[in-house]
Design an enzyme around this catalytic site. Structure first.
Site, PDB file in Angstrom:
ATOM      1  N   ASP A 286     -30.638  -1.852  10.229  1.00 35.77           N
ATOM      2  CA  ASP A 286     -32.071  -1.981   9.988  1.00 35.77           C
ATOM      3  C   ASP A 286     -32.473  -3.439  10.122  1.00 35.77           C
ATOM      4  O   ASP A 286     -32.030  -4.275   9.349  1.00 35.77           O
ATOM      5  CB  ASP A 286     -32.440  -1.503   8.584  1.00 35.77           C
ATOM      6  CG  ASP A 286     -32.174  -0.031   8.397  1.00 35.77           C
ATOM      7  OD1 ASP A 286     -32.180   0.696   9.406  1.00 35.77           O
ATOM      8  OD2 ASP A 286     -31.945   0.386   7.261  1.00 35.77           O
TER       9      ASP A 286
ATOM     10  N   SER B  38     -29.210   6.200  -0.253  1.00 34.98           N
ATOM     11  CA  SER B  38     -29.050   5.942  -1.688  1.00 34.98           C
ATOM     12  C   SER B  38     -30.148   5.078  -2.286  1.00 34.98           C
ATOM     13  O   SER B  38     -30.030   4.624  -3.416  1.00 34.98           O
ATOM     14  CB  SER B  38     -27.697   5.258  -1.926  1.00 34.98           C
ATOM     15  OG  SER B  38     -27.672   4.016  -1.246  1.00 34.98           O
ATOM     16  N   SER B  39     -31.222   4.835  -1.541  1.00 31.25           N
ATOM     17  CA  SER B  39     -32.258   3.952  -2.075  1.00 31.25           C
ATOM     18  C   SER B  39     -33.616   4.213  -1.428  1.00 31.25           C
ATOM     19  O   SER B  39     -33.706   4.899  -0.410  1.00 31.25           O
ATOM     20  CB  SER B  39     -31.865   2.492  -1.841  1.00 31.25           C
ATOM     21  OG  SER B  39     -31.801   2.233  -0.454  1.00 31.25           O
TER      22      SER B  39
END
Length: 161
Positions: A157, A39-40
């Site tokens: 991440d 989403s980014s």
């Protein structure tokens, strides 16, 4: 999903020599894409005022009534990420949330730039045969995880500052 131009907040940059393409609200020049998720996208960015390089995570808002994304769930996701970032501040290996900007279509999170890249790339590029460097990297990783996990923050991440 690049951020959509918003006449009130994004203008063309004159820094073509540095390959910056857009300016967010007169303050941040967006450069190359560092990474992306579901989403980014995360951009290497330069603060126009100070010249410091930062990272900008651009999270698109679901803007169309027929969007497959649930607007309420998307809003909660951004709020949850902001809360997590604020909750884990205060550790030398945790990046800082520097600013939050928004346009009609995108929320921009301005963060410290992790110049070292991902832990995986550091292991592949720099540490493969250097045991002292691996110990140093592992120590930083354990220290950071010991800071964030008790605060209920978990993330797949991990990057190096």
């Amino acid at each position: 999903m690049p951020p959509e131009p918003d006449d009130s907040s994004v203008a063309s940059s004159t820094a073509a020599a540095e390959s910056y393409t857009k300016v967010l609200q007169g303050r941040y020049e967006l450069g190359s894409v560092l990474g992306w998720g579901a989403s980014s996208k995360v951009y290497r960015t330069r603060d126009v005022r100070s010249g410091v390089h930062v990272a900008v995570k651009a999270v698109r808002k679901p803007h169309h009534p027929c969007s497959p994304e649930d607007p309420v769930a998307a809003h909660r996701s951004v709020e949850r990420e902001l809360a997590a970032l604020r909750h884990v501040q205060g550790h030398p290996h945790v990046g800082h949330l520097l600013d939050v900007l928004a346009s009609h279509s995108t929320v921009y999170l301005v963060l410290d730039l992790a110049r070292g890249g991902s832990v995986q790339s550091a292991l592949e590029d720099r540490v493969r045969s250097k045991e002292p460097a691996a110990y140093w990297l592992f120590g930083q990783l354990v220290s950071t995880l010991a800071h964030v996990h008790p605060r209920g923050v978990f993330h797949r991440d991990v990057t190096l500052r």
